[in-house]
Motif scaffolding. Structure first.
Motif, mmCIF file in Angstrom:
data_model
loop_
_atom_site.group_PDB
_atom_site.id
_atom_site.type_symbol
_atom_site.label_atom_id
_atom_site.label_comp_id
_atom_site.label_asym_id
_atom_site.label_seq_id
_atom_site.Cartn_x
_atom_site.Cartn_y
_atom_site.Cartn_z
ATOM 1 N N ASP A 15 -15.393 4.755 2.049
ATOM 2 C CA ASP A 15 -14.626 4.751 3.530
ATOM 3 C C ASP A 15 -14.334 3.263 3.611
ATOM 4 O OD1 ASP A 15 -14.936 7.097 4.018
ATOM 5 O OD2 ASP A 15 -16.656 7.090 5.434
ATOM 6 N N GLY A 16 -13.161 3.108 4.162
ATOM 7 C CA GLY A 16 -12.606 1.899 4.719
ATOM 8 C C GLY A 16 -11.924 0.946 3.239
ATOM 9 N N VAL A 65 -19.111 8.772 -1.077
ATOM 10 C CA VAL A 65 -17.904 8.907 -0.217
ATOM 11 C C VAL A 65 -18.201 7.824 1.092
ATOM 12 C CG1 VAL A 65 -17.057 10.222 1.650
ATOM 13 C CG2 VAL A 65 -17.348 11.153 -0.559
ATOM 14 N N ALA A 66 -19.382 7.508 1.424
ATOM 15 C CA ALA A 66 -19.630 6.554 2.473
ATOM 16 C C ALA A 66 -19.415 5.415 2.100
ATOM 17 C CB ALA A 66 -20.953 6.694 3.082
#
Length: 198
Positions: A80-81, A76-77
């Motif tokens: 991100d973005g 998920v990290a």
């Protein structure tokens, strides 16, 4: 456990063989001498690495629960973005498929032996699993915003049931090629989420 590229430590070797033997014959059907023999050391030599079979079982089940959560958080990290929710969901599915195909004995072990853990270890497993589920629920609801939280949670558990069925797909080399199996599981998981979000 399955994604390391360097040689496993003795402790990791012991855990891998313990998982395999426990899954094949049950926790109480395996002695420390058998686990030791599987890794080329004496049964009593295992006590240099673990306090006993109970400690091995706890490390296996708490360990894989923690690894799944950590891996999911990392996926998920990393997204991100940059990537959208669809890509994040695909990444989560791929990560769980890797586990389901590479660590099949741990699935069997969890199904059969979770109740043998000390209460504190069993609670830890459940806590880690709840966090893992809730991470998935959040992503599924981003992909399917009309899906309510209870329905998303049910869909996640259903997909886990599908993916965690790999120990029942065949023994040893009887599965179709890994790539074909992973692709099929991925399509089925996405289909289940699409049906729920429909």
């Amino acid at each position: 456990m399955a994604t390391r590229t360097d040689a496993p430590t003795r402790r990791e070797q012991i855990l891998k063989e313990a998982a395999r033997l426990f899954a094949e014959r049950g926790f109480h059907g395996v002695g420390v001498d058998e686990i030791g023999a599987a890794v080329g050391i004496s049964g009593p030599g295992l006590y240099r690495h673990f306090a006993g079979k109970d400690a091995m079982l706890a490390e296996l089940l708490v360990g894989i629960s923690g690894q799944l959560l950590t891996g999911a958080k990392r996926r998920v990290a990393e997204a991100d973005g940059g990537a959208g929710a669809e890509a994040v969901l695909d990444s989560l599915i791929e990560g769980h498929i890797d586990f389901a195909l590479d660590d099949r004995p741990l699935i069997t072990l969890h199904d059969r032996e979770l109740d043998r853990l000390r209460d504190s270890d069993r609670k830890m497993v459940r806590q880690l699993q709840r966090q893992y589920v809730e991470l998935w629920v959040g992503v599924v609801r981003e992909v399917y915003p009309g899906l309510g939280e209870p329905a998303a949670r049910s869909a996640v558990h259903s997909v886990f049931g599908l993916l965690n069925s790999t120990p029942h797909l065949g023994r040893g080399g009887s599965l179709p090629g890994r790539g074909a199996t992973a692709e099929l599981l991925h399509r089925m998981a996405r289909g289940a989420f699409a049906a729920a979000g429909g």
